[in-house]
Design a protein around this motif. Structure first.
Motif, mmCIF file in Angstrom:
data_model
loop_
_atom_site.group_PDB
_atom_site.id
_atom_site.type_symbol
_atom_site.label_atom_id
_atom_site.label_comp_id
_atom_site.label_asym_id
_atom_site.label_seq_id
_atom_site.Cartn_x
_atom_site.Cartn_y
_atom_site.Cartn_z
ATOM 1 N N LEU A 1 0.855 -1.182 0.000
ATOM 2 C CA LEU A 1 0.000 0.000 0.000
ATOM 3 C C LEU A 1 0.892 1.232 0.000
ATOM 4 O O LEU A 1 1.691 1.435 0.916
ATOM 5 C CB LEU A 1 -0.913 0.000 1.224
ATOM 6 C CG LEU A 1 -2.007 -1.073 1.233
ATOM 7 C CD1 LEU A 1 -2.661 -1.157 2.606
ATOM 8 C CD2 LEU A 1 -3.060 -0.785 0.161
ATOM 9 N N HIS A 2 0.765 2.030 -1.053
ATOM 10 C CA HIS A 2 1.570 3.244 -1.203
ATOM 11 C C HIS A 2 0.766 4.424 -0.659
ATOM 12 O O HIS A 2 -0.338 4.695 -1.121
ATOM 13 C CB HIS A 2 1.897 3.456 -2.684
ATOM 14 C CG HIS A 2 2.584 4.747 -2.986
ATOM 15 N ND1 HIS A 2 1.891 5.896 -3.288
ATOM 16 C CD2 HIS A 2 3.899 5.074 -3.036
ATOM 17 C CE1 HIS A 2 2.752 6.873 -3.522
ATOM 18 N NE2 HIS A 2 3.975 6.398 -3.371
ATOM 19 N N VAL A 3 1.318 5.119 0.334
ATOM 20 C CA VAL A 3 0.613 6.252 0.933
ATOM 21 C C VAL A 3 1.463 7.505 0.783
ATOM 22 O O VAL A 3 2.457 7.691 1.489
ATOM 23 C CB VAL A 3 0.301 6.008 2.421
ATOM 24 C CG1 VAL A 3 -0.546 7.169 2.962
ATOM 25 C CG2 VAL A 3 -0.431 4.691 2.618
ATOM 26 N N ASP A 4 1.077 8.362 -0.168
ATOM 27 C CA ASP A 4 1.705 9.673 -0.313
ATOM 28 C C ASP A 4 0.750 10.711 0.274
ATOM 29 O O ASP A 4 -0.223 10.360 0.956
ATOM 30 C CB ASP A 4 2.041 9.958 -1.776
ATOM 31 C CG ASP A 4 0.820 9.869 -2.687
ATOM 32 O OD1 ASP A 4 -0.324 9.753 -2.173
ATOM 33 O OD2 ASP A 4 1.000 9.912 -3.919
ATOM 34 N N GLU A 5 1.012 11.995 0.036
ATOM 35 C CA GLU A 5 0.171 13.039 0.625
ATOM 36 C C GLU A 5 -1.274 12.928 0.149
ATOM 37 O O GLU A 5 -2.218 13.051 0.942
ATOM 38 C CB GLU A 5 0.734 14.423 0.286
ATOM 39 C CG GLU A 5 0.019 15.573 0.990
ATOM 40 C CD GLU A 5 0.202 15.559 2.498
ATOM 41 O OE1 GLU A 5 -0.651 16.153 3.199
ATOM 42 O OE2 GLU A 5 1.183 14.961 2.978
ATOM 43 N N GLU A 6 -1.441 12.682 -1.143
ATOM 44 C CA GLU A 6 -2.794 12.528 -1.683
ATOM 45 C C GLU A 6 -3.498 11.329 -1.051
ATOM 46 O O GLU A 6 -4.678 11.398 -0.692
ATOM 47 C CB GLU A 6 -2.731 12.348 -3.199
ATOM 48 C CG GLU A 6 -4.094 12.168 -3.852
ATOM 49 C CD GLU A 6 -4.003 11.945 -5.351
ATOM 50 O OE1 GLU A 6 -5.047 11.649 -5.967
ATOM 51 O OE2 GLU A 6 -2.890 12.058 -5.905
ATOM 52 N N GLY A 7 -2.762 10.228 -0.916
ATOM 53 C CA GLY A 7 -3.344 9.036 -0.315
ATOM 54 C C GLY A 7 -3.696 9.242 1.146
ATOM 55 O O GLY A 7 -4.715 8.730 1.634
ATOM 56 N N LEU A 8 -2.860 9.999 1.853
ATOM 57 C CA LEU A 8 -3.129 10.285 3.259
ATOM 58 C C LEU A 8 -4.441 11.041 3.417
ATOM 59 O O LEU A 8 -5.289 10.692 4.247
ATOM 60 C CB LEU A 8 -1.976 11.096 3.850
ATOM 61 C CG LEU A 8 -2.097 11.509 5.317
ATOM 62 C CD1 LEU A 8 -2.121 10.291 6.223
ATOM 63 C CD2 LEU A 8 -0.949 12.441 5.709
ATOM 64 N N GLU A 9 -4.619 12.080 2.603
ATOM 65 C CA GLU A 9 -5.845 12.870 2.679
ATOM 66 C C GLU A 9 -7.057 12.043 2.253
ATOM 67 O O GLU A 9 -8.136 12.144 2.844
ATOM 68 C CB GLU A 9 -5.720 14.122 1.806
ATOM 69 C CG GLU A 9 -4.654 15.104 2.272
ATOM 70 C CD GLU A 9 -4.927 15.656 3.664
ATOM 71 O OE1 GLU A 9 -6.108 15.754 4.058
ATOM 72 O OE2 GLU A 9 -3.946 15.983 4.366
#
Length: 221
Positions: free
Chosen positions: A123-131
């Motif tokens: 699971l890749h969590v970048d800033e967009e994914g975090l929000e």
């Protein structure tokens, strides 16, 4: 939640529990690659949401012991991963030890060949994914809110080539792909469907990835 939801959750939990026994493993679950470090508070809130949703899922199934075998492996490295997209994340994560001693227990059985999805996806969590993962939209709303990006790491690595420019630097060359082809690399998954998606790769094998139905890039399975 109704009886159908409980029955489906129980069936999923049973498959996961059975896979641990057949593959002689003690844990399961997607590895999480943290690629945003803007807010520790939000990050902890996201992890808490993932864990709470998973606990509720197995409580509904009446099999809380399966949750206890779910590993929350988070790969964190601000210097190496902050801001990395899923291609960069796949490349840079290769330096970390994903496959621990538990992977040595994988054995052939009637599902073979069926490698454990834990060691092929993350699971890749970048800033967009975090929000997105912290979105308050109802889970039933279609769209990419409430989603994280699931990456097929081995496919990404196989499709990315390198060219050495000098001894210290190498350039990543990524062939320009259309959206349909990119779905072979990554797909969005609703948080409340992560466990269901993981389970589909066990009896049906990793090739199920290519046939998982999607809508607007979001897994429907």
């Amino acid at each position: 939640m109704d009886e159908d939801d409980a029955r489906e959750a129980q069936e999923t939990a049973t498959v996961i529990r059975r896979s641990l026994k057949l593959f002689n493993m003690t844990k399961w679950g997607f590895v999480i690659l943290r690629c945003t470090y803007s807010s520790q508070e939000k990050w902890e809130k996201l992890l808490a949401r993932l864990k709470q949703r998973s606990r509720e899922y197995f409580a509904l199934a009446g099999m809380p012991e399966v949750y206890e075998t779910m590993a929350w492996t988070v790969i964190e490295d601000r210097e190496a991963l902050d801001g990395a997209d899923y291609v960069e994340g796949s490349l840079r994560s290769a330096q970390f030890d994903w496959v621990d001693e538990d992977a040595q227990g994988v054995q052939a059985d009637e599902w073979s060949p069926c490698p454990c999805p834990r060691y092929f996806f993350y699971l890749h969590v970048d800033e967009e994914g975090l929000e997105s993962g912290l979105s308050e939209e109802p889970e039933t709303v279609l769209g990419t809110q409430g989603c994280l990006t699931l990456v097929r790491a081995d496919v990404v690595l196989l499709n990315v080539t390198f060219r050495d420019e000098d001894e210290e630097q190498r350039e990543e060359e990524v062939v320009e792909l259309d959206e349909e082809r990119l779905l072979d690399w990554r797909k969005k998954v609703k948080i409340h469907r992560i466990i269901d998606v993981y389970e589909t790769f066990i009896p049906q094998g990793l090739d199920r990835w290519y046939y998982t139905p999607v809508e607007h890039g979001v897994c429907l399975a």
